[in-house]
Design a protein around this motif. Structure first.
Motif, PDB file in Angstrom:
ATOM      1  N   GLU A  68      64.667  52.851 -27.154  1.00 42.26           N
ATOM      2  CA  GLU A  68      65.668  51.803 -26.215  1.00 42.26           C
ATOM      3  C   GLU A  68      66.139  50.855 -27.141  1.00 42.26           C
ATOM      4  O   GLU A  68      65.114  50.460 -28.308  1.00 42.26           O
ATOM      5  CB  GLU A  68      65.117  51.691 -25.195  1.00 42.26           C
ATOM      6  CG  GLU A  68      64.753  53.121 -24.023  1.00 42.26           C
ATOM      7  CD  GLU A  68      64.215  52.059 -22.603  1.00 42.26           C
ATOM      8  OE1 GLU A  68      64.841  51.171 -22.446  1.00 42.26           O
ATOM      9  OE2 GLU A  68      64.044  53.375 -21.728  1.00 42.26           O
ATOM     10  N   VAL A  69      66.876  50.204 -27.047  1.00 43.27           N
ATOM     11  CA  VAL A  69      67.267  48.846 -27.947  1.00 43.27           C
ATOM     12  C   VAL A  69      68.310  48.246 -26.561  1.00 43.27           C
ATOM     13  O   VAL A  69      68.757  48.022 -25.628  1.00 43.27           O
ATOM     14  CB  VAL A  69      68.286  48.432 -28.493  1.00 43.27           C
ATOM     15  CG1 VAL A  69      67.932  49.626 -29.890  1.00 43.27           C
ATOM     16  CG2 VAL A  69      70.219  49.351 -28.340  1.00 43.27           C
ATOM     17  N   GLY A  70      67.554  46.706 -26.393  1.00 45.97           N
ATOM     18  CA  GLY A  70      68.082  45.562 -25.293  1.00 45.97           C
ATOM     19  C   GLY A  70      69.364  45.328 -25.719  1.00 45.97           C
ATOM     20  O   GLY A  70      70.454  44.380 -24.754  1.00 45.97           O
ATOM     21  N   ASN A  71      70.557  45.401 -27.231  1.00 50.88           N
ATOM     22  CA  ASN A  71      71.438  44.896 -27.556  1.00 50.88           C
ATOM     23  C   ASN A  71      72.420  46.600 -28.173  1.00 50.88           C
ATOM     24  O   ASN A  71      71.390  46.975 -29.234  1.00 50.88           O
ATOM     25  CB  ASN A  71      71.978  43.911 -28.629  1.00 50.88           C
ATOM     26  CG  ASN A  71      71.163  42.540 -28.157  1.00 50.88           C
ATOM     27  OD1 ASN A  71      71.648  42.303 -26.696  1.00 50.88           O
ATOM     28  ND2 ASN A  71      71.597  41.844 -29.039  1.00 50.88           N
ATOM     29  N   GLU A  72      73.687  46.276 -27.323  1.00 53.21           N
ATOM     30  CA  GLU A  72      74.998  47.458 -28.220  1.00 53.21           C
ATOM     31  C   GLU A  72      74.864  47.607 -29.719  1.00 53.21           C
ATOM     32  O   GLU A  72      74.622  48.742 -30.517  1.00 53.21           O
ATOM     33  CB  GLU A  72      76.344  47.017 -27.591  1.00 53.21           C
ATOM     34  CG  GLU A  72      77.016  48.303 -27.411  1.00 53.21           C
ATOM     35  CD  GLU A  72      76.822  49.720 -27.880  1.00 53.21           C
ATOM     36  OE1 GLU A  72      77.201  50.343 -28.378  1.00 53.21           O
ATOM     37  OE2 GLU A  72      75.391  49.894 -26.423  1.00 53.21           O
TER      38      GLU A  72
END
Length: 332
Positions: A68-72
């Protein structure tokens, strides 16, 4: 998610269900495939480390897949195979760590878990020639040894190098780095078996530091050292100035057997020796280390791999100092 949790000092590690981390902008979640132990983890489990807190998920070394990533804007990292730089917030200077410096695994939860949270800036692509367990073995010990040998000691082809205590993870990496760089390397260990293993990795020779005349043996073998790498200190450290060539560099990053003993300062100024301390490394050090690994196709030494749930067995083995190279936890 499942994780290994330290609930108090001198208590067995617990394999249990914990809440999966949530992400802020700039953070990523890595699905850990393999993690590795460091001596730091052992000291924390017995309550002999600064900044202890409970409960804690230990582990500084890890390799896995970005889940998962917190920023697009960071989505290009999704599903990438990575290793994690555990040297966080090193600071503005390349010469020393800043006040906000911290190591993954305390105070922040570490890699002895199914998932770990870190910042995207600490992600690096896993070297393609390495397995998960080999990649996980690199970060903390590899970085520490790389900075000690190259950033601090300025090692170059042809230098004669002594690795004191080669069985440790940092010692094994320092040996591999120095051999790959074209140095002539000698080692010490309390185990003849570990000295033999070091020779198979390229060491010219080694001596048992339990022998009364260990320093005399080294002097006869090598005639002098340009660089000495040490993480033990203690009484034997007093022999190092005599073993150094003029202009020699002694680099230290640990004190497992005590403090620096009384030293003859005259030897330092007359031979123009340098005593250099180091801790972990910068982002540039980490990137240079990985480039070195890829260039020379270095394969880290993994002593033994345990399932994640058997982390306590792995810590018990480290307590006995029987390993040569790294002890790894697998979450495959």
């Amino acid at each position: 998610m499942k994780a290994i949790v330290l609930e108090a000092a001198n208590k067995p590690l617990v394999y249990k269900e914990v809440e999966k981390p949530t992400l802020a902008p700039g953070e990523v979640l890595v699905h850990i495939k393999a993690a590795a132990l460091n001596r730091r983890d052992y000291w924390i489990t017995i309550g002999k480390y600064a900044g202890l807190k409970y409960p804690s998920i230990l582990g500084s070394d890890g390799a896995g897949i970005v889940a998962e990533v917190g920023n697009e804007q960071d989505k290009e990292w999704l599903n990438q195979e990575v290793i994690i730089n555990p040297s966080n917030n090193y600071g503005q200077s390349d010469d020393f760590q800043g006040a906000d410096f911290k190591i993954l695994g305390l105070p922040d939860d570490g890699t002895f878990a199914e998932y770990v949270k870190t910042r995207v800036e600490y992600l690096h692509h896993k070297p393609a020639h390495l397995t998960w367990e080999q990649a996980a073995a690199i970060p903390l010990a590899g970085l520490t040894a790389y900075r000690a040998l190259f950033t601090k000691a300025k090692a170059k082809k042809g230098d004669t190098v002594l690795i004191s205590g080669v069985g440790a993870g940092t010692g094994a990496f320092a040996l591999q780095w120095a051999v790959a760089a074209g140095c002539k390397v000698f080692v010490t260990s309390g185990s003849g078996e570990k000295i033999d293993r070091a020779r198979h990795l390229g060491a010219a020779a080694g001596v048992n530091y339990k022998a009364q005349d260990w320093a005399d043996q080294l002097k006869l073998m090598a005639h002098g050292f340009d660089i000495i790498i040490d993480s033990a200190l203690g009484s034997g450290f007093a022999k190092f100035p005599d073993l150094c060539n003029p202009g020699g560099r002694i680099v230290i990053f640990g004190a497992t057997t005590g403090d620096i003993p009384h030293l003859d300062g005259r030897k330092f100024f007359w031979k123009q020796l340098q005593l250099l301390g180091t801790t972990m490394g910068t982002k540039d050090d980490f990137e240079a280390m990985l480039a070195f690994v890829n260039k020379h196709k270095i394969i880290p030494v993994v002593d033994e791999a345990f399932p994640l749930k058997d982390a306590q067995k792995a810590v018990d083995k480290m307590a006995n100092s029987s390993q040569f190279g790294k002890i790894v936890l697998l979450n495959l």
